[in-house]
Scaffold this motif. Structure first.
Motif, PDB file in Angstrom:
ATOM      1  N   LEU A 455       0.846  -1.187   0.000  1.00 37.12           N
ATOM      2  CA  LEU A 455       0.000   0.000   0.000  1.00 37.12           C
ATOM      3  C   LEU A 455       0.884   1.242   0.000  1.00 37.12           C
ATOM      4  O   LEU A 455       1.835   1.337   0.780  1.00 37.12           O
ATOM      5  CB  LEU A 455      -0.923   0.020   1.225  1.00 37.12           C
ATOM      6  N   ILE A 456       0.567   2.174  -0.887  1.00 44.75           N
ATOM      7  CA  ILE A 456       1.309   3.433  -0.952  1.00 44.75           C
ATOM      8  C   ILE A 456       0.364   4.590  -0.645  1.00 44.75           C
ATOM      9  O   ILE A 456      -0.821   4.528  -0.930  1.00 44.75           O
ATOM     10  CB  ILE A 456       1.957   3.635  -2.339  1.00 44.75           C
ATOM     11  N   ARG A 457       0.920   5.636  -0.073  1.00 43.54           N
ATOM     12  CA  ARG A 457       0.111   6.815   0.230  1.00 43.54           C
ATOM     13  C   ARG A 457      -0.122   7.634  -1.034  1.00 43.54           C
ATOM     14  O   ARG A 457       0.781   7.800  -1.855  1.00 43.54           O
ATOM     15  CB  ARG A 457       0.803   7.666   1.291  1.00 43.54           C
ATOM     16  N   LYS A 458      -1.336   8.143  -1.164  1.00 42.57           N
ATOM     17  CA  LYS A 458      -1.683   8.985  -2.309  1.00 42.57           C
ATOM     18  C   LYS A 458      -1.435  10.458  -1.976  1.00 42.57           C
ATOM     19  O   LYS A 458      -1.704  10.913  -0.859  1.00 42.57           O
ATOM     20  CB  LYS A 458      -3.150   8.781  -2.697  1.00 42.57           C
ATOM     21  N   LEU A 459      -0.946  11.179  -2.961  1.00 42.74           N
ATOM     22  CA  LEU A 459      -0.741  12.620  -2.786  1.00 42.74           C
ATOM     23  C   LEU A 459      -2.085  13.323  -2.672  1.00 42.74           C
ATOM     24  O   LEU A 459      -3.068  12.948  -3.327  1.00 42.74           O
ATOM     25  CB  LEU A 459       0.029  13.191  -3.971  1.00 42.74           C
ATOM     26  N   CYS A 460      -2.130  14.338  -1.838  1.00 48.11           N
ATOM     27  CA  CYS A 460      -3.344  15.157  -1.720  1.00 48.11           C
ATOM     28  C   CYS A 460      -3.521  15.955  -3.004  1.00 48.11           C
ATOM     29  O   CYS A 460      -2.601  16.679  -3.434  1.00 48.11           O
ATOM     30  CB  CYS A 460      -3.227  16.094  -0.524  1.00 48.11           C
ATOM     31  N   SER A 461      -4.676  15.839  -3.624  1.00 46.28           N
ATOM     32  CA  SER A 461      -4.919  16.528  -4.897  1.00 46.28           C
ATOM     33  C   SER A 461      -5.025  18.037  -4.724  1.00 46.28           C
ATOM     34  O   SER A 461      -4.928  18.782  -5.702  1.00 46.28           O
ATOM     35  CB  SER A 461      -6.206  15.991  -5.537  1.00 46.28           C
ATOM     36  N   HIS A 462      -5.194  18.508  -3.491  1.00 45.92           N
ATOM     37  CA  HIS A 462      -5.368  19.944  -3.262  1.00 45.92           C
ATOM     38  C   HIS A 462      -4.045  20.681  -3.046  1.00 45.92           C
ATOM     39  O   HIS A 462      -3.951  21.879  -3.313  1.00 45.92           O
ATOM     40  CB  HIS A 462      -6.274  20.186  -2.055  1.00 45.92           C
ATOM     41  N   CYS A 463      -3.012  19.973  -2.538  1.00 46.87           N
ATOM     42  CA  CYS A 463      -1.795  20.712  -2.179  1.00 46.87           C
ATOM     43  C   CYS A 463      -0.517  20.073  -2.698  1.00 46.87           C
ATOM     44  O   CYS A 463       0.584  20.504  -2.322  1.00 46.87           O
ATOM     45  CB  CYS A 463      -1.707  20.884  -0.657  1.00 46.87           C
ATOM     46  N   GLY A 506      -5.167   9.162   2.017  1.00 43.84           N
ATOM     47  CA  GLY A 506      -5.600   7.854   1.554  1.00 43.84           C
ATOM     48  C   GLY A 506      -4.457   7.019   1.004  1.00 43.84           C
ATOM     49  O   GLY A 506      -3.317   7.488   0.850  1.00 43.84           O
ATOM     50  N   ARG A 507      -4.759   5.758   0.729  1.00 46.23           N
ATOM     51  CA  ARG A 507      -3.752   4.840   0.176  1.00 46.23           C
ATOM     52  C   ARG A 507      -4.342   4.051  -0.993  1.00 46.23           C
ATOM     53  O   ARG A 507      -5.554   3.913  -1.115  1.00 46.23           O
ATOM     54  CB  ARG A 507      -3.250   3.860   1.250  1.00 46.23           C
ATOM     55  N   VAL A 508      -3.454   3.540  -1.820  1.00 40.99           N
ATOM     56  CA  VAL A 508      -3.855   2.713  -2.943  1.00 40.99           C
ATOM     57  C   VAL A 508      -2.807   1.615  -3.090  1.00 40.99           C
ATOM     58  O   VAL A 508      -1.665   1.764  -2.623  1.00 40.99           O
ATOM     59  CB  VAL A 508      -3.962   3.555  -4.243  1.00 40.99           C
ATOM     60  N   GLY A 509      -3.180   0.519  -3.724  1.00 36.36           N
ATOM     61  CA  GLY A 509      -2.273  -0.612  -3.828  1.00 36.36           C
ATOM     62  C   GLY A 509      -1.395  -0.559  -5.065  1.00 36.36           C
ATOM     63  O   GLY A 509      -1.753   0.018  -6.090  1.00 36.36           O
ATOM     64  N   ILE A 510      -0.206  -1.149  -4.946  1.00 32.74           N
ATOM     65  CA  ILE A 510       0.612  -1.477  -6.110  1.00 32.74           C
ATOM     66  C   ILE A 510       0.768  -2.989  -6.104  1.00 32.74           C
ATOM     67  O   ILE A 510       0.877  -3.601  -5.038  1.00 32.74           O
ATOM     68  CB  ILE A 510       1.980  -0.769  -6.108  1.00 32.74           C
ATOM     69  N   PHE A 511       0.769  -3.597  -7.283  1.00 34.44           N
ATOM     70  CA  PHE A 511       0.631  -5.044  -7.365  1.00 34.44           C
ATOM     71  C   PHE A 511       1.657  -5.668  -8.291  1.00 34.44           C
ATOM     72  O   PHE A 511       2.159  -5.033  -9.225  1.00 34.44           O
ATOM     73  CB  PHE A 511      -0.778  -5.411  -7.866  1.00 34.44           C
ATOM     74  N   GLU A 512       1.931  -6.935  -7.993  1.00 36.34           N
ATOM     75  CA  GLU A 512       2.764  -7.791  -8.827  1.00 36.34           C
ATOM     76  C   GLU A 512       1.969  -9.087  -9.006  1.00 36.34           C
ATOM     77  O   GLU A 512       1.769  -9.833  -8.038  1.00 36.34           O
ATOM     78  CB  GLU A 512       4.092  -8.048  -8.111  1.00 36.34           C
ATOM     79  N   ILE A 513       1.462  -9.313 -10.199  1.00 31.79           N
ATOM     80  CA  ILE A 513       0.586 -10.462 -10.430  1.00 31.79           C
ATOM     81  C   ILE A 513       1.302 -11.493 -11.303  1.00 31.79           C
ATOM     82  O   ILE A 513       1.684 -11.216 -12.438  1.00 31.79           O
ATOM     83  CB  ILE A 513      -0.743 -10.032 -11.077  1.00 31.79           C
ATOM     84  N   LEU A 514       1.483 -12.669 -10.710  1.00 31.96           N
ATOM     85  CA  LEU A 514       2.164 -13.767 -11.384  1.00 31.96           C
ATOM     86  C   LEU A 514       1.136 -14.834 -11.759  1.00 31.96           C
ATOM     87  O   LEU A 514       0.557 -15.478 -10.888  1.00 31.96           O
ATOM     88  CB  LEU A 514       3.230 -14.360 -10.465  1.00 31.96           C
ATOM     89  N   SER A 515       0.873 -14.983 -13.047  1.00 34.11           N
ATOM     90  CA  SER A 515      -0.016 -16.048 -13.501  1.00 34.11           C
ATOM     91  C   SER A 515       0.832 -17.260 -13.871  1.00 34.11           C
ATOM     92  O   SER A 515       1.854 -17.129 -14.555  1.00 34.11           O
ATOM     93  CB  SER A 515      -0.843 -15.583 -14.710  1.00 34.11           C
ATOM     94  N   ILE A 516       0.441 -18.427 -13.393  1.00 33.48           N
ATOM     95  CA  ILE A 516       1.234 -19.640 -13.603  1.00 33.48           C
ATOM     96  C   ILE A 516       0.933 -20.199 -14.992  1.00 33.48           C
ATOM     97  O   ILE A 516      -0.035 -20.932 -15.191  1.00 33.48           O
ATOM     98  CB  ILE A 516       0.951 -20.685 -12.506  1.00 33.48           C
ATOM     99  N   THR A 517       1.758 -19.826 -15.944  1.00 37.47           N
ATOM    100  CA  THR A 517       1.623 -20.289 -17.326  1.00 37.47           C
ATOM    101  C   THR A 517       2.288 -21.662 -17.472  1.00 37.47           C
ATOM    102  O   THR A 517       2.901 -22.183 -16.534  1.00 37.47           O
ATOM    103  CB  THR A 517       2.272 -19.285 -18.290  1.00 37.47           C
ATOM    104  N   HIS A 518       2.201 -22.236 -18.678  1.00 34.70           N
ATOM    105  CA  HIS A 518       2.827 -23.538 -18.928  1.00 34.70           C
ATOM    106  C   HIS A 518       4.348 -23.465 -18.753  1.00 34.70           C
ATOM    107  O   HIS A 518       4.963 -24.384 -18.204  1.00 34.70           O
ATOM    108  CB  HIS A 518       2.483 -24.007 -20.343  1.00 34.70           C
TER     109      HIS A 518
END
Length: 567
Positions: A455-463, A506-518
């Motif tokens: 989770l990362i903190r989001k910048l305030c859009s006002h300042c 507020g906070r928002v997520g950053i993700f690393e998605i590993l799909s198990i391919t062949h």
């Protein structure tokens, strides 16, 4: 220079309805960009259009009703239906609400971001009402000023001595009897809890030291000291919290865990989890605030990139397999799992969940709480689930070999299994399963997707302010998507403003998605290590956590310093 064919949204409306000529519109677009304001805000401020005429034309063309705000009694507005932050940010105003709908005054119905955010925030169907932009801005300013003058906030008007405190473990709503006559301490604890709720804190820490006693709130993942009561009050404050959570007041030598809830209003209840731990100078108490609305987050609000979102939806809609969500404590794993569960929670699916403890109660899911004293473990609960014709099983955490083995077998026999693990990144999860004793052939044939997150903190859009140093730093990261030279980067304003805390909100997520391919399955069977798996996953297009964070910096959502702190 824009051509007539390039006009979209509000610009197209201004031209099509004859409010502005092509030359005027192009000039307005240029001026709005240079001033970094919305096009509609610019043309209204510059008095290029008649606001009433434009609102009527907009309502006619979009098929929405028009309302003259001068004829609306503002004392009947359900102002608390939306937060002041949402109202100011999107220049909207709630007009009327029912159980399933909310009518919202708005001047620009093409602002889908505003309408989507309001729908997400309220969970209701949105009915846009077109109004005069100037009148809307004026009314919002009046109501915000009234709110500030009266000191109103969502829970400031609660009578502290009459808060309905109940214990969550017995699932009853009866108030706990106060076992102390220390009224000032009661009011102080209640005020501290309500202050934490109003500020959006996730945890409250009561920490005694030899000559010092401090209280800290965790806001957006970072601890901040809020007050320092006299050290002589430490034991009495701790005793009050123990009374609220039905812990043993006389026992100060061992850790204790408890729960309680506050019924803040007829429609709003907050759950709290309490943990005490003896230290050399007294007991430290931590209260975790569990907001039931926190897990009702939609997939669009998680922070997934477009391709990650497609993978997420693809794999959670598969009939079988294991999906693992990984990351450190407090990285939002539970919210991600519930976002998936909320999509899958339909009348056609039998969903069972085992957690320790259950943080959020969800209608439609068969939730089981771990009870080690009674012999109810993750493994025993999962065995019971498998005898009850499940479609989807959610396991709070894969803690041991027995639980993992049952989950693997369930994933191989036609069930969708969701669980969490504590690992640093997605490829390391496969190594962790192997170290627990799971054979590689079982891992390769059962695990379908692994999600690592922070989770990362989001910048305030006002300042938020421009960060001139971020451009060169990001260019050196060798991203696949290199930012253009004209892109503006931002950082937080340490002074903050009325809408944020030190420039973050507020906070928002950053993700690393590993799909198990062949290819990855073959690599797992051949016994490669996590570093080799990481390289292979990147070659197949996996976005690692660091790169996902830098994309958030490019989008102006967060700062480079914040990504460096987290990754």
């Amino acid at each position: 220079m824009n051509t007539l064919e390039n006009y979209t949204g509000i610009a197209k409306r201004l031209f099509d309805e004859g409010f502005l000529t092509s030359a005027q519109l192009n000039n307005a677009i240029t001026k709005a960009k240079s001033q970094k304001v919305k096009l509609l805000d610019y043309v209204i401020t510059a008095e290029l259009i008649n606001c009433d005429a434009f609102a009527l034309a907009t309502a006619k063309n979009f098929g929405y009703p028009f309302l003259d705000l001068n004829a609306f009694a503002k004392e009947y507005l359900p102002f608390d239906a939306l937060t002041a932050e949402v109202i100011i940010k999107h220049q909207v105003l709630p007009l009327h609400k029912t159980e399933h709908t909310i009518a919202v005054a708005i001047a620009d119905p093409t602002n889908k971001v505003a309408l989507d955010e309001i729908q997400f925030y309220t969970g209701k169907q949105i009915l846009p009402i077109i109004v005069n932009s100037k009148l809307l801005e004026k009314l919002i300013a009046e109501l915000i000023q009234l709110q500030e003058e009266t000191g109103f906030s969502r829970y400031d008007n609660i009578e502290l001595d009459k808060l309905d405190i109940s214990n969550d473990e017995i699932f009853e709503n009866t108030a706990i009897a106060v076992e102390t006559n220390d009224a000032p301490i009661i009011r102080f604890v209640h005020t501290t809890i309500l202050d934490a709720i109003n500020k959006g804190a996730s945890d409250i820490h009561f920490e005694p030291y030899e000559k010092y006693f401090r209280i800290r709130f965790r806001l957006d993942g970072v601890l901040y000291e809020t007050t320092s009561p006299p050290i002589a009050l430490a034991n009495r404050i701790c005793a009050r919290i123990k009374v609220m959570s039905r812990l043993d007041i006389s026992e100060r030598r061992i850790p204790q865990d408890g729960r309680f809830k506050l019924n803040l209003s007829a429609s709003r209840t907050m759950d709290f989890r309490v943990s005490t731990c003896p230290t050399i100078v007294g007991e430290k108490v931590v209260i975790r605030i569990l907001d039931p609305t926190a897990t009702n987050i939609g997939i669009d609000a998680l922070g997934l990139e477009f391709k990650q979102r497609e993978l997420f939806l693809k794999y959670i809609n598969q009939p079988q397999g294991m999906i693992l969500v990984t990351g450190p404590t407090g990285s939002g794993k539970t919210v991600t799992m519930y976002a998936a569960i909320n999509i899958l929670n339909t009348s056609e699916n039998n969903i069972s969940a085992i957690e320790d403890p259950i943080e959020i109660h969800v209608t439609g899911i068969n939730q089981v709480n771990i009870n080690l004293k009674a012999g109810l473990t993750f493994a025993t609960a999962m065995r019971a689930f498998l005898r009850q014709d499940p479609d989807i099983i959610m396991v709070g955490e894969m803690r041991d070999l027995e639980t993992a083995e049952i989950g693997i077998k369930a994933a191989q026999t036609g069930h969708l299994v969701l669980s969490t693990l504590h690992t640093n990144n997605a490829p390391e999860t496969l190594t962790r399963l192997a170290s627990m004793g799971i054979p590689s052939y079982n891992i390769a044939t059962s695990v379908s997707m692994i999600i690592a997150q922070r989770l990362i903190r989001k910048l305030c859009s006002h300042c938020k302010i421009i960060d001139d140093l971020a451009q060169n730093a990001i260019m050196q990261e060798q991203l696949t998507t290199i930012p253009d030279n004209n892109r503006v980067f931002y950082r937080n304003n340490p002074k903050g403003c009325e809408f944020c805390h030190q420039g973050f909100k507020g906070r928002v997520g950053i993700f690393e998605i590993l799909s198990i391919t062949h290819r990855l399955s073959s690599a797992i069977l051949s016994g490669v290590n996590s570093l080799q798996l990481l390289d292979l996953a990147k070659s197949e297009g996996m976005l690692c956590l660091r790169d996902a964070g830098l994309l958030k910096v490019q989008a102006g959502i967060t700062s480079l310093d914040e990504i460096n702190r987290v990754t």
